[in-house]
Design an enzyme around this catalytic site. Structure first.
Site, PDB file in Angstrom:
ATOM      1  N   LYS A 176       0.832  -1.209   0.000  1.00 56.30           N
ATOM      2  CA  LYS A 176       0.000   0.000   0.000  1.00 56.30           C
ATOM      3  C   LYS A 176       0.870   1.265   0.000  1.00 56.30           C
ATOM      4  O   LYS A 176       0.640   2.209  -0.771  1.00 56.30           O
ATOM      5  CB  LYS A 176      -0.914  -0.037   1.228  1.00 56.30           C
ATOM      6  CG  LYS A 176      -1.548   1.265   1.606  1.00 56.30           C
ATOM      7  CD  LYS A 176      -2.572   1.693   0.595  1.00 56.30           C
ATOM      8  CE  LYS A 176      -2.855   3.156   0.710  1.00 56.30           C
ATOM      9  NZ  LYS A 176      -4.233   3.490   0.788  1.00 56.30           N
ATOM     10  N   ARG A 211       3.802   6.935  -6.877  1.00 59.79           N
ATOM     11  CA  ARG A 211       3.117   8.073  -7.507  1.00 59.79           C
ATOM     12  C   ARG A 211       3.770   9.397  -7.086  1.00 59.79           C
ATOM     13  O   ARG A 211       3.981  10.281  -7.897  1.00 59.79           O
ATOM     14  CB  ARG A 211       1.651   8.036  -7.073  1.00 59.79           C
ATOM     15  CG  ARG A 211       0.691   8.376  -8.156  1.00 59.79           C
ATOM     16  CD  ARG A 211      -0.696   7.884  -7.840  1.00 59.79           C
ATOM     17  NE  ARG A 211      -1.688   8.776  -8.425  1.00 59.79           N
ATOM     18  CZ  ARG A 211      -1.956   8.831  -9.721  1.00 59.79           C
ATOM     19  NH1 ARG A 211      -1.319   8.048 -10.550  1.00 59.79           N
ATOM     20  NH2 ARG A 211      -2.857   9.673 -10.182  1.00 59.79           N
ATOM     21  N   HIS A 269       6.198   6.241 -25.635  1.00 60.13           N
ATOM     22  CA  HIS A 269       7.039   5.054 -25.549  1.00 60.13           C
ATOM     23  C   HIS A 269       6.301   3.984 -24.726  1.00 60.13           C
ATOM     24  O   HIS A 269       5.713   4.311 -23.691  1.00 60.13           O
ATOM     25  CB  HIS A 269       8.371   5.429 -24.868  1.00 60.13           C
ATOM     26  CG  HIS A 269       9.389   4.334 -24.900  1.00 60.13           C
ATOM     27  ND1 HIS A 269       9.291   3.231 -24.081  1.00 60.13           N
ATOM     28  CD2 HIS A 269      10.504   4.175 -25.637  1.00 60.13           C
ATOM     29  CE1 HIS A 269      10.310   2.426 -24.327  1.00 60.13           C
ATOM     30  NE2 HIS A 269      11.065   2.980 -25.274  1.00 60.13           N
ATOM     31  N   CYS A 292      -3.259  11.020   1.430  1.00 54.39           N
ATOM     32  CA  CYS A 292      -2.635   9.713   1.138  1.00 54.39           C
ATOM     33  C   CYS A 292      -1.251   9.889   0.537  1.00 54.39           C
ATOM     34  O   CYS A 292      -0.248   9.541   1.138  1.00 54.39           O
ATOM     35  CB  CYS A 292      -3.503   8.924   0.170  1.00 54.39           C
ATOM     36  SG  CYS A 292      -5.189   8.768   0.751  1.00 54.39           S
ATOM     37  N   ARG A 316      -7.796  18.799   2.164  1.00 56.97           N
ATOM     38  CA  ARG A 316      -6.716  18.338   3.047  1.00 56.97           C
ATOM     39  C   ARG A 316      -5.369  18.361   2.333  1.00 56.97           C
ATOM     40  O   ARG A 316      -5.240  17.838   1.235  1.00 56.97           O
ATOM     41  CB  ARG A 316      -7.016  16.930   3.564  1.00 56.97           C
ATOM     42  CG  ARG A 316      -8.009  16.949   4.713  1.00 56.97           C
ATOM     43  CD  ARG A 316      -8.406  15.569   5.135  1.00 56.97           C
ATOM     44  NE  ARG A 316      -9.127  14.864   4.086  1.00 56.97           N
ATOM     45  CZ  ARG A 316      -9.546  13.620   4.188  1.00 56.97           C
ATOM     46  NH1 ARG A 316      -9.303  12.934   5.272  1.00 56.97           N
ATOM     47  NH2 ARG A 316     -10.207  13.056   3.202  1.00 56.97           N
TER      48      ARG A 316
HETATM   49  N1  SAJ Z   1      -1.188  14.723  -8.827  1.00 58.54           N
HETATM   50  C1  SAJ Z   1      -0.259  15.386  -9.613  1.00 58.54           C
HETATM   51  N2  SAJ Z   1       0.134  14.806 -10.793  1.00 58.54           N
HETATM   52  C2  SAJ Z   1      -0.373  13.601 -11.196  1.00 58.54           C
HETATM   53  C3  SAJ Z   1      -1.314  12.930 -10.400  1.00 58.54           C
HETATM   54  C4  SAJ Z   1      -1.710  13.525  -9.200  1.00 58.54           C
HETATM   55  O1  SAJ Z   1       0.233  16.476  -9.282  1.00 58.54           O
HETATM   56  O2  SAJ Z   1       0.017  13.142 -12.277  1.00 58.54           O
HETATM   57  C5  SAJ Z   1      -1.613  15.306  -7.545  1.00 58.54           C
HETATM   58  C6  SAJ Z   1      -3.119  15.560  -7.459  1.00 58.54           C
HETATM   59  O3  SAJ Z   1      -3.473  16.762  -8.043  1.00 58.54           O
HETATM   60  C7  SAJ Z   1      -3.330  15.534  -5.969  1.00 58.54           C
HETATM   61  C8  SAJ Z   1      -2.327  14.481  -5.473  1.00 58.54           C
HETATM   62  O4  SAJ Z   1      -1.365  14.370  -6.518  1.00 58.54           O
HETATM   63  O5  SAJ Z   1      -3.028  16.785  -5.380  1.00 58.54           O
HETATM   64  C9  SAJ Z   1      -2.909  13.119  -5.148  1.00 58.54           C
HETATM   65  O6  SAJ Z   1      -3.903  12.744  -6.079  1.00 58.54           O
HETATM   66  P1  SAJ Z   1      -4.083  11.269  -6.663  1.00 58.54           P
HETATM   67  O7  SAJ Z   1      -5.220  11.265  -7.595  1.00 58.54           O
HETATM   68  O8  SAJ Z   1      -2.788  10.808  -7.210  1.00 58.54           O
HETATM   69  O9  SAJ Z   1      -4.352  10.347  -5.387  1.00 58.54           O
HETATM   70  P2  SAJ Z   1      -5.389  10.312  -4.142  1.00 58.54           P
HETATM   71  O10 SAJ Z   1      -4.634  10.840  -2.965  1.00 58.54           O
HETATM   72  O11 SAJ Z   1      -6.712  10.901  -4.420  1.00 58.54           O
HETATM   73  O12 SAJ Z   1      -5.633   8.707  -4.000  1.00 58.54           O
HETATM   74  C10 SAJ Z   1      -4.518   7.822  -3.899  1.00 58.54           C
HETATM   75  C11 SAJ Z   1      -4.734   6.632  -4.856  1.00 58.54           C
HETATM   76  N3  SAJ Z   1      -3.511   5.866  -4.956  1.00 58.54           N
HETATM   77  C12 SAJ Z   1      -2.985   5.483  -6.148  1.00 58.54           C
HETATM   78  O13 SAJ Z   1      -3.489   5.767  -7.205  1.00 58.54           O
HETATM   79  C13 SAJ Z   1      -1.731   4.668  -6.100  1.00 58.54           C
HETATM   80  C14 SAJ Z   1      -5.877   5.746  -4.353  1.00 58.54           C
HETATM   81  O14 SAJ Z   1      -6.006   4.567  -5.143  1.00 58.54           O
HETATM   82  C15 SAJ Z   1      -5.633   5.336  -2.879  1.00 58.54           C
HETATM   83  O15 SAJ Z   1      -6.712   4.549  -2.377  1.00 58.54           O
HETATM   84  C16 SAJ Z   1      -5.527   6.604  -2.068  1.00 58.54           C
HETATM   85  O16 SAJ Z   1      -4.400   7.369  -2.547  1.00 58.54           O
HETATM   86  C17 SAJ Z   1      -5.337   6.224  -0.606  1.00 58.54           C
HETATM   87  O17 SAJ Z   1      -6.329   6.223   0.157  1.00 58.54           O
HETATM   88  O18 SAJ Z   1      -4.217   5.858  -0.231  1.00 58.54           O
END
Ligand code: SAJ
Length: 434
Positions: free
Chosen positions: A202, A209, A240, A256, A322
């Site tokens: 997890k 990410r 690619h 998260c 948050r």
């Molecule tokens: N973000 C970027 N660039 C990107 C993707 C996201 O700057 O390419 C930013 C978003 O704008 C945001 C933050 O990252 O501010 C997080 O957003 P997110 O969509 O990546 O993730 P969360 O926090 O909404 O949800 C994540 C998810 N984890 C993954 O995709 C690996 C979700 O599946 C999990 O259940 C969740 O964390 C959790 O509860 O841990």
């Protein structure tokens, strides 16, 4: 089969409702009496598409009860928050309290599943020692596992069913009993491993990410220095078959991805260099946005210029603020500009927040886009030109269409393209923007 779910937040509540819908008798527990009262009244306390309807359906079937105290059951799911302390270490107090709360209700043969996101070894070093107080033989008379939640808010009901599930038992029997339980509604594959590996899976997903986004953010800064458009470069690199670079932006928010990497870091600080530098890189993005905004729109005195800020939520199409980088940016910009803020999803009151897009744009010298809400993608820039005082738009997420905004007369700057480059100086871009 009777199940007791401890913690009725974004994960516990949908999980409890989902099990009840699939024929399990469920008792949901929350320490907050207001949450319990509302649920007993048939109303959910969180925003999640389809959940209210599903609650109403299962309430009819009398499979689901709520209370502030646990009850005897055959299985217990713990889904309580693990906040982060000031020093970036995990606070597992709620996990400890929840485990202690079920101890008096445990009987021989019960299964205990921890769903909360936790630092590695929490099952082994925190949960098991508490359960040992029961005098049951752990692994033979009480079965324990970690099965982390990995669902995306906004799509919880779909992802709970369709996503693969990780099950990490303290022994094979614990894993098998846990897998058997989730099979009642999970359509994805159920992967069995040990408890510590499940905890790490997890954390690694979210950290992957975070590191990837940090790389994209670093590239955005390099793009501005070197003179290329990072968005176009990333799109092309992602053609690619083995490359998947995430998107740059004003920072990483939410509870998260901005938090979980620290849980790995605390377990081995001297080894987690990449994790630390990535977290810091993403945390510094709001400062970068603020310094760019100040270059684009220099102020001659405090609050002499108006900036329309679009978006406060940490990501698009949600109301959650948050750890939102937008909130930090607003906080810093407030001492330089007169801010007119608009977010169609966030309901909370914030100084300078307007009710409509038009109110936010009225008299603005510049527009700063911080969140990728669909509503912003659909804006017709031609309708804004008569409202705004200046024609500068700074898009930190490549939300709007560069071409349509430029055609409408706006000077469009996206994060991750050169601001002060020989080409821009030659074309008069910088002077024009100012
Ligand atoms: N973000 C970027 N660039 C990107 C993707 C996201 O700057 O390419 C930013 C978003 O704008 C945001 C933050 O990252 O501010 C997080 O957003 P997110 O969509 O990546 O993730 P969360 O926090 O909404 O949800 C994540 C998810 N984890 C993954 O995709 C690996 C979700 O599946 C999990 O259940 C969740 O964390 C959790 O509860 O841990």
């Amino acid at each position: 089969m009777k199940l007791c779910v401890i913690g009725l937040g974004y994960i516990g509540l949908p999980t409890a409702i989902m099990f009840a819908k699939h024929g399990v008798e469920v008792h949901g527990v929350d320490i907050n009496p207001d949450v319990v009262t509302k649920l007993l009244d048939g109303r959910i306390h969180i925003e999640e598409p389809g959940l209210q309807e599903m609650l109403e359906e299962v309430i009819q079937s009398k499979q689901l009860s709520f209370g502030v105290m646990p009850e005897q059951a055959d299985a217990f799911i713990i889904s309580v928050p693990t906040p982060i302390n000031e020093d970036k270490t995990a606070n597992v107090d709620y996990v400890i309290d929840a485990t202690n709360s079920i101890v008096p209700f445990l009987k021989k043969g019960d299964l205990i599943i921890l769903e909360s996101t936790v630092p590695p070894r929490t099952i082994e070093d925190v949960v098991i020692p508490i359960l040992e107080e029961t005098k049951f033989d752990i692994g033979k008379e009480l079965f324990v596992s970690h099965s982390p939640e990995r669902v995306l808010p906004g799509q919880l009901l779909v992802e709970l069913v369709q996503n693969d599930r990780i099950v990490g038992g303290i022994n094979q029997e614990s894993s098998e009993r846990t897998a058997e339980l989730y099979k009642r509604f999970v359509n994805g594959n159920i992967h069995i491993t040990d408890a510590t590996t499940a905890e790490m899976v997890k954390l690694m997903e979210n950290t992957y990410r975070d590191v990837n986004i940090a790389f994209a953010n670093e590239m955005a800064k390099i793009a501005e220095r070197v003179g290329f458009n990072v968005w176009e470069a990333i799109d092309l690199a992602n053609c690619h078959p083995r490359v998947n670079i995430h998107k740059p932006g004003p920072g990483v928010g939410g509870h998260c991805i901005a938090v979980d990497p620290w849980f790995i870091y605390e377990s081995a600080p001297s080894l987690a260099n990449l994790i630390h530098i990535s977290r810091t890189t993403n945390d510094e993005m709001p400062n970068f946005v603020v310094s760019q905004m100040k270059q684009l729109l220099p102020t001659e005195g405090k609050n002499t210029k108006k900036v329309a800020v679009l978006g406060l939520a940490f990501k698009g199409n949600i109301d959650d603020m948050r750890e939102s980088p937008a909130v930090e940016i607003v906080h810093q910009l407030q001492s330089h500009y007169d801010l007119q803020i608009f977010d169609p999803h966030v309901k909370e009151y914030i100084l300078g927040k307007k009710d409509t897009l038009a109110d936010a744009i009225e008299g603005a010298d510049a527009i700063l886009i911080l969140t990728d809400h669909n509503e912003f993608k659909q804006i017709d820039p031609k309708k804004l030109t008569s409202l705004a005082r200046g024609a500068l738009v700074f898009d930190t997420r490549r939300v709007v269409n560069h071409k349509t905004w430029t055609e409408a007369g706006f000077l469009y700057h996206v994060l991750g393209q050169p601001l002060i480059s020989p080409a821009n100086l030659r074309s008069g871009y910088i002077e024009a923007v100012r």
